[in-house]
Motif scaffolding. Structure first.
Motif, PDB file in Angstrom:
ATOM      1  N   LYS A 121     -43.045  41.353 -39.762  1.00  0.00           N
ATOM      2  CA  LYS A 121     -42.590  40.234 -39.389  1.00  0.00           C
ATOM      3  C   LYS A 121     -42.879  39.885 -37.858  1.00  0.00           C
ATOM      4  O   LYS A 121     -42.959  40.887 -37.019  1.00  0.00           O
ATOM      5  CB  LYS A 121     -40.758  40.150 -39.639  1.00  0.00           C
ATOM      6  N   PRO A 122     -43.327  38.681 -37.556  1.00  0.00           N
ATOM      7  CA  PRO A 122     -43.019  37.462 -38.194  1.00  0.00           C
ATOM      8  C   PRO A 122     -44.163  37.080 -39.312  1.00  0.00           C
ATOM      9  O   PRO A 122     -43.947  35.838 -39.735  1.00  0.00           O
ATOM     10  CB  PRO A 122     -43.054  36.600 -36.954  1.00  0.00           C
ATOM     11  N   GLY A 148     -36.087  35.737 -33.793  1.00  0.00           N
ATOM     12  CA  GLY A 148     -37.205  34.899 -34.328  1.00  0.00           C
ATOM     13  C   GLY A 148     -37.942  35.365 -35.333  1.00  0.00           C
ATOM     14  O   GLY A 148     -38.504  34.319 -35.950  1.00  0.00           O
ATOM     15  N   SER A 149     -38.473  36.535 -35.131  1.00  0.00           N
ATOM     16  CA  SER A 149     -39.521  36.964 -36.150  1.00  0.00           C
ATOM     17  C   SER A 149     -39.014  36.776 -37.583  1.00  0.00           C
ATOM     18  O   SER A 149     -39.650  36.656 -38.437  1.00  0.00           O
ATOM     19  CB  SER A 149     -39.908  38.588 -35.800  1.00  0.00           C
ATOM     20  N   ASP A 150     -37.604  37.014 -37.559  1.00  0.00           N
ATOM     21  CA  ASP A 150     -36.948  36.727 -38.999  1.00  0.00           C
ATOM     22  C   ASP A 150     -37.065  35.438 -39.438  1.00  0.00           C
ATOM     23  O   ASP A 150     -37.720  35.220 -40.640  1.00  0.00           O
ATOM     24  CB  ASP A 150     -35.617  37.164 -39.106  1.00  0.00           C
ATOM     25  N   ALA A 153     -40.989  34.696 -40.254  1.00  0.00           N
ATOM     26  CA  ALA A 153     -41.381  35.165 -41.615  1.00  0.00           C
ATOM     27  C   ALA A 153     -40.901  34.199 -42.701  1.00  0.00           C
ATOM     28  O   ALA A 153     -41.533  34.087 -43.702  1.00  0.00           O
ATOM     29  CB  ALA A 153     -40.899  36.725 -41.587  1.00  0.00           C
ATOM     30  N   ALA A 154     -39.637  33.821 -42.560  1.00  0.00           N
ATOM     31  CA  ALA A 154     -38.998  33.003 -43.599  1.00  0.00           C
ATOM     32  C   ALA A 154     -39.708  31.873 -43.652  1.00  0.00           C
ATOM     33  O   ALA A 154     -40.171  31.331 -44.947  1.00  0.00           O
ATOM     34  CB  ALA A 154     -37.491  32.761 -43.361  1.00  0.00           C
ATOM     35  N   ALA A 159     -39.558  30.032 -47.271  1.00  0.00           N
ATOM     36  CA  ALA A 159     -38.104  30.478 -47.479  1.00  0.00           C
ATOM     37  C   ALA A 159     -37.386  29.838 -46.611  1.00  0.00           C
ATOM     38  O   ALA A 159     -37.804  29.601 -45.665  1.00  0.00           O
ATOM     39  CB  ALA A 159     -37.908  31.800 -47.557  1.00  0.00           C
ATOM     40  N   ARG A 160     -35.775  29.447 -46.777  1.00  0.00           N
ATOM     41  CA  ARG A 160     -34.942  29.188 -46.004  1.00  0.00           C
ATOM     42  C   ARG A 160     -34.561  30.324 -44.919  1.00  0.00           C
ATOM     43  O   ARG A 160     -34.381  31.286 -45.375  1.00  0.00           O
ATOM     44  CB  ARG A 160     -33.795  28.566 -46.883  1.00  0.00           C
TER      45      ARG A 160
END
Length: 202
Positions: A121-122, A148-150, A153-154, A159-160
């Motif tokens: 991630k990201p 922020g990297s989470d 990545a989403a 993804a949300r």
């Protein structure tokens, strides 16, 4: 030929869900580990140092009660730095599951930031790998994390993302998040019922 850099996937101890829930409810919820489910202890390979974050048990239980599978996606660069082994990562995983119950899948990136993998991630690789493992579409998946990297990545995976800020979350990460929540239980309520207001418009 150098083997490709791929994430570690630890299968969970729960039955896989072959069908996704209907309506707007997500098909699965992915949690970041450090700083989200458990306190962030850098490069931790000691199960005795695992401490739950506030609201973690309530949040995970609520997702399970809704019939939605839970998974973990986590960067573990301590492996690349020689500070952690796969056995260390597994020992911490088992301790987390003792405290929170079993997760459907754990997707772990063991690479360092300079290795150029697609899973750290990201990048979206961990999210996509976890989705493939239990055959759910990323666009029906929610990712809950603290930095922020989470969220990046989403977003990259389709993804949300819901950000639960902590003391280490930077102001710009908070500002860039599409959705924020003050705590984990609230984040889960937002992803399980997307009709709920998400807070101040950005």
């Amino acid at each position: 030929m150098t083997p490709p850099l791929v994430p570690w996937l630890f299968p969970g101890q729960v039955r896989q869900h072959p069908h996704v829930p209907g309506g707007l409810r997500p098909a699965a919820v992915l949690f970041d580990r450090d700083g989200t489910l458990v306190a962030d202890v850098p490069c931790n390979g000691d199960p005795s140092r695992v401490t739950l974050m506030p609201g973690a048990r309530e949040a995970v239980d609520a997702v399970r009660a809704a019939g939605v599978p839970v998974r973990v996606v986590t960067n573990q660069p301590g492996v690349a730095r020689g500070l952690l082994t796969r056995r260390d990562v597994e020992a911490v995983r088992l301790r987390v599951e003792e405290l929170l119950g079993p997760f459907a899948v754990w997707a772990v990136c063991p690479h360092g930031p300079q290795e150029g993998c697609a899973c750290r991630k990201p990048a979206p690789g961990l999210v996509l790998a976890a989705c493939r493992r239990i055959a759910v579409p990323p666009e029906r998946t929610a990712v809950i994390g603290d930095i922020g990297s989470d969220m990046e990545a989403a977003r990259a995976a389709g993804a949300r993302g819901v950000l639960v800020p902590t003391a280490v979350t930077r102001a710009e990460e908070n500002a860039a998040a599409d959705v924020t929540a003050p705590d984990l239980p609230t984040a889960v309520r937002l992803v399980l019922d997307p009709a709920l207001p998400a807070g101040e418009p950005r």
